[in-house]
Design a protein around this motif. Structure first.
Motif, PDB file in Angstrom:
ATOM      1  N   PRO A  10       0.831  -1.208   0.000  1.00 20.46           N
ATOM      2  CA  PRO A  10       0.000   0.000   0.000  1.00 20.46           C
ATOM      3  C   PRO A  10       0.870   1.264   0.000  1.00 20.46           C
ATOM      4  O   PRO A  10       2.083   1.163   0.067  1.00 20.46           O
ATOM      5  N   THR A  11       0.231   2.413  -0.058  1.00 18.56           N
ATOM      6  CA  THR A  11       0.948   3.691  -0.039  1.00 18.56           C
ATOM      7  C   THR A  11       1.414   4.020   1.371  1.00 18.56           C
ATOM      8  O   THR A  11       2.542   4.491   1.565  1.00 18.56           O
ATOM      9  N   HIS A  12       0.521   3.826   2.302  1.00 16.11           N
ATOM     10  CA  HIS A  12       0.828   4.085   3.710  1.00 16.11           C
ATOM     11  C   HIS A  12       0.365   2.903   4.547  1.00 16.11           C
ATOM     12  O   HIS A  12      -0.606   2.223   4.187  1.00 16.11           O
ATOM     13  N   LEU A  13       1.046   2.709   5.674  1.00 20.18           N
ATOM     14  CA  LEU A  13       0.693   1.603   6.552  1.00 20.18           C
ATOM     15  C   LEU A  13       1.084   1.979   7.971  1.00 20.18           C
ATOM     16  O   LEU A  13       2.185   2.516   8.202  1.00 20.18           O
ATOM     17  N   ILE A  14       0.175   1.715   8.901  1.00 18.42           N
ATOM     18  CA  ILE A  14       0.480   1.941  10.313  1.00 18.42           C
ATOM     19  C   ILE A  14       0.372   0.613  11.044  1.00 18.42           C
ATOM     20  O   ILE A  14      -0.648  -0.079  10.947  1.00 18.42           O
ATOM     21  N   LYS A  15       1.429   0.258  11.754  1.00 21.25           N
ATOM     22  CA  LYS A  15       1.469  -0.995  12.504  1.00 21.25           C
ATOM     23  C   LYS A  15       1.952  -0.714  13.924  1.00 21.25           C
ATOM     24  O   LYS A  15       2.457   0.381  14.221  1.00 21.25           O
ATOM     25  N   THR A  16       1.821  -1.693  14.771  1.00 19.29           N
ATOM     26  CA  THR A  16       2.354  -1.582  16.125  1.00 19.29           C
ATOM     27  C   THR A  16       3.532  -2.539  16.293  1.00 19.29           C
ATOM     28  O   THR A  16       3.709  -3.488  15.513  1.00 19.29           O
ATOM     29  N   ARG A  17       4.340  -2.258  17.300  1.00 22.47           N
ATOM     30  CA  ARG A  17       5.509  -3.089  17.555  1.00 22.47           C
ATOM     31  C   ARG A  17       5.141  -4.552  17.683  1.00 22.47           C
ATOM     32  O   ARG A  17       4.129  -4.896  18.292  1.00 22.47           O
ATOM     33  N   GLY A  18       5.951  -5.406  17.118  1.00 23.86           N
ATOM     34  CA  GLY A  18       5.746  -6.842  17.209  1.00 23.86           C
ATOM     35  C   GLY A  18       4.911  -7.430  16.085  1.00 23.86           C
ATOM     36  O   GLY A  18       4.929  -8.658  15.874  1.00 23.86           O
ATOM     37  N   GLN A  19       4.206  -6.563  15.366  1.00 22.31           N
ATOM     38  CA  GLN A  19       3.391  -7.071  14.266  1.00 22.31           C
ATOM     39  C   GLN A  19       4.253  -7.421  13.060  1.00 22.31           C
ATOM     40  O   GLN A  19       5.462  -7.190  13.032  1.00 22.31           O
ATOM     41  N   GLN A  20       3.590  -7.966  12.054  1.00 17.95           N
ATOM     42  CA  GLN A  20       4.253  -8.349  10.815  1.00 17.95           C
ATOM     43  C   GLN A  20       3.601  -7.556   9.672  1.00 17.95           C
ATOM     44  O   GLN A  20       2.430  -7.188   9.742  1.00 17.95           O
ATOM     45  N   VAL A  21       4.397  -7.301   8.616  1.00 17.61           N
ATOM     46  CA  VAL A  21       3.870  -6.518   7.504  1.00 17.61           C
ATOM     47  C   VAL A  21       4.369  -7.109   6.180  1.00 17.61           C
ATOM     48  O   VAL A  21       5.475  -7.682   6.112  1.00 17.61           O
ATOM     49  N   THR A  22       3.536  -6.988   5.153  1.00 14.02           N
ATOM     50  CA  THR A  22       3.922  -7.403   3.795  1.00 14.02           C
ATOM     51  C   THR A  22       3.705  -6.240   2.841  1.00 14.02           C
ATOM     52  O   THR A  22       2.606  -5.670   2.795  1.00 14.02           O
ATOM     53  N   LEU A  23       4.750  -5.886   2.124  1.00 12.20           N
ATOM     54  CA  LEU A  23       4.690  -4.824   1.130  1.00 12.20           C
ATOM     55  C   LEU A  23       4.841  -5.458  -0.249  1.00 12.20           C
ATOM     56  O   LEU A  23       5.576  -6.433  -0.413  1.00 12.20           O
TER      57      LEU A  23
ATOM     58  N   ARG B  67      14.733 -10.699  10.049  1.00 15.74           N
ATOM     59  CA  ARG B  67      13.318 -10.310  10.143  1.00 15.74           C
ATOM     60  C   ARG B  67      12.805  -9.781   8.797  1.00 15.74           C
ATOM     61  O   ARG B  67      11.613  -9.757   8.553  1.00 15.74           O
ATOM     62  N   PHE B  68      13.738  -9.359   7.980  1.00 16.88           N
ATOM     63  CA  PHE B  68      13.394  -8.865   6.648  1.00 16.88           C
ATOM     64  C   PHE B  68      13.565 -10.019   5.665  1.00 16.88           C
ATOM     65  O   PHE B  68      14.659 -10.591   5.543  1.00 16.88           O
ATOM     66  N   SER B  69      12.496 -10.362   4.993  1.00 17.54           N
ATOM     67  CA  SER B  69      12.558 -11.436   4.011  1.00 17.54           C
ATOM     68  C   SER B  69      11.755 -11.026   2.782  1.00 17.54           C
ATOM     69  O   SER B  69      10.967 -10.079   2.830  1.00 17.54           O
ATOM     70  N   GLY B  70      11.987 -11.742   1.707  1.00 19.13           N
ATOM     71  CA  GLY B  70      11.307 -11.366   0.483  1.00 19.13           C
ATOM     72  C   GLY B  70      10.983 -12.556  -0.384  1.00 19.13           C
ATOM     73  O   GLY B  70      11.319 -13.705  -0.071  1.00 19.13           O
ATOM     74  N   HIS B  71      10.348 -12.205  -1.489  1.00 17.92           N
ATOM     75  CA  HIS B  71       9.974 -13.242  -2.440  1.00 17.92           C
ATOM     76  C   HIS B  71       9.773 -12.584  -3.783  1.00 17.92           C
ATOM     77  O   HIS B  71       9.341 -11.426  -3.860  1.00 17.92           O
ATOM     78  N   GLN B  72      10.102 -13.324  -4.849  1.00 17.32           N
ATOM     79  CA  GLN B  72       9.770 -12.858  -6.192  1.00 17.32           C
ATOM     80  C   GLN B  72       8.942 -13.936  -6.880  1.00 17.32           C
ATOM     81  O   GLN B  72       9.260 -15.129  -6.794  1.00 17.32           O
TER      82      GLN B  72
ATOM     83  N   LEU C  95       7.994  -7.805   0.136  1.00 15.47           N
ATOM     84  CA  LEU C  95       8.914  -7.620   1.239  1.00 15.47           C
ATOM     85  C   LEU C  95       8.136  -7.896   2.514  1.00 15.47           C
ATOM     86  O   LEU C  95       7.084  -7.303   2.734  1.00 15.47           O
ATOM     87  N   ASN C  96       8.622  -8.795   3.330  1.00 19.90           N
ATOM     88  CA  ASN C  96       8.001  -9.126   4.600  1.00 19.90           C
ATOM     89  C   ASN C  96       8.917  -8.696   5.741  1.00 19.90           C
ATOM     90  O   ASN C  96      10.127  -8.933   5.692  1.00 19.90           O
ATOM     91  N   VAL C  97       8.326  -8.065   6.740  1.00 21.54           N
ATOM     92  CA  VAL C  97       9.085  -7.704   7.933  1.00 21.54           C
ATOM     93  C   VAL C  97       8.339  -8.249   9.142  1.00 21.54           C
ATOM     94  O   VAL C  97       7.158  -7.941   9.343  1.00 21.54           O
ATOM     95  N   ASN C  98       9.034  -9.066   9.931  1.00 21.76           N
ATOM     96  CA  ASN C  98       8.441  -9.652  11.131  1.00 21.76           C
ATOM     97  C   ASN C  98       8.883  -8.898  12.380  1.00 21.76           C
ATOM     98  O   ASN C  98       9.897  -8.189  12.366  1.00 21.76           O
ATOM     99  N   ALA C  99       8.132  -9.091  13.458  1.00 23.75           N
ATOM    100  CA  ALA C  99       8.501  -8.532  14.773  1.00 23.75           C
ATOM    101  C   ALA C  99       8.907  -7.072  14.651  1.00 23.75           C
ATOM    102  O   ALA C  99      10.022  -6.676  15.012  1.00 23.75           O
ATOM    103  N   LEU C 100       8.011  -6.258  14.142  1.00 23.46           N
ATOM    104  CA  LEU C 100       8.314  -4.860  13.848  1.00 23.46           C
ATOM    105  C   LEU C 100       8.830  -4.108  15.069  1.00 23.46           C
ATOM    106  O   LEU C 100       8.329  -4.267  16.194  1.00 23.46           O
ATOM    107  N   LEU C 101       9.829  -3.270  14.805  1.00 21.77           N
ATOM    108  CA  LEU C 101      10.410  -2.389  15.820  1.00 21.77           C
ATOM    109  C   LEU C 101      10.114  -0.947  15.448  1.00 21.77           C
ATOM    110  O   LEU C 101       9.861  -0.642  14.281  1.00 21.77           O
ATOM    111  N   LEU C 102      10.192  -0.066  16.440  1.00 17.64           N
ATOM    112  CA  LEU C 102       9.971   1.358  16.170  1.00 17.64           C
ATOM    113  C   LEU C 102      10.925   1.849  15.089  1.00 17.64           C
ATOM    114  O   LEU C 102      10.560   2.676  14.246  1.00 17.64           O
ATOM    115  N   GLY C 103      12.148   1.328  15.094  1.00 16.97           N
ATOM    116  CA  GLY C 103      13.160   1.749  14.134  1.00 16.97           C
ATOM    117  C   GLY C 103      12.899   1.306  12.708  1.00 16.97           C
ATOM    118  O   GLY C 103      13.610   1.711  11.785  1.00 16.97           O
TER     119      GLY C 103
END
Lengths: 114, 111
Positions: free
Chosen positions: A8-21, A63-68, A76-84
């Motif tokens: 998506p264009t923008h995404l808001i998550k909380t710490r510890g969550q996972q995201v897929t771009l 924690r950063f992984s990907g797939h084509q 792009l997948n990011v697990n266990a999200l951190l504030l950074g």
């Protein structure tokens, strides 16, 4: 001629969550690279995919992984999200295996971690 | 030593002047050099690339490369307010597929 598209264009998550771009490369391009750009910094290379394989990886944790996919699109997948991890995530595509090919960027996904 | 260094600026020039943006890199094996323009809140846009020593011109833009000095520059002639942006220098080296970016130089063109 469609350029590089990201969602998506923008995404808001909380710490510890996972995201897929997601990223679709420019028409005719088969190589996808992912970058992270923090505020006031240049983009930092995460990894590159070519022929559905990770061809090179930057200094990012596992924690950063990907797939084509066979159609050259990428995730792009990011697990266990951190504030950074809050940053603009950029996908860039290029044509062919040559290292000289220019990379063209999509509009990015702005990820905010609360 | 940082891999790719740019003066962060801001660089301020009057409309119609020549803007000169500079970049140095540390990897002598670098082979490909790119300039991207990034407007605030937007993604980088490729404006020039150069592979050989010397000058490469495209419209109002000229890229200059000196591999012996490990130096690449971008000249913008007849600068316009619409050129105001951050300019990112990026380098690819040897067998590296990744782009290594500098922090960028903020250019402001004053009407």
């Amino acid at each position: 001629d469609a350029g590089v598209t990201q969602s998506p264009t923008h995404l808001i998550k909380t710490r510890g969550q996972q995201v897929t771009l997601r990223c679709s490369p420019k028409s005719g391009h088969d190589t996808v690279s992912w970058y992270q750009q923090a505020l006031g910094q240049g983009p930092q290379f995460i990894f590159q995919y070519y022929e559905e394989e990770e061809r090179q990886r930057g200094n990012f944790p596992d924690r950063f992984s990907g797939h084509q996919f066979p159609n050259y699109s990428s995730e792009l997948n990011v697990n266990a999200l951190l504030l950074g991890d809050s940053a603009l995530y950029l996908c860039a595509s290029s044509s062919g295996p040559s290292i000289d090919q220019p990379q063209h960027f999509g509009d990015g996904t702005r990820l905010s971690i609360l | 030593q940082k891999e790719v260094e740019q003066n962060s600026g801001p660089l301020s020039v009057p409309e119609g002047a020549i803007a000169s943006l500079n970049c140095t890199y540390s990897d002598r094996g670098s082979q490909s050099f790119f300039w991207y323009r990034q407007y605030s809140g937007k993604s980088p846009e490729l404006i020039m690339f150069i592979y050989s020593n010397g000058d490469k011109e495209d419209g109002r833009f000229t890229a200059q490369l000196n591999k012996a000095s490990q130096y690449v520059s971008l000249l913008i002639r007849d600068s316009q307010p619409s050129d105001s942006a951050t300019y990112l220098c990026a380098v690819k080296g040897g067998s590296n597929y990744k782009l290594t970016f500098g922090k960028g130089t903020l250019l402001t063109v004053n009407p």
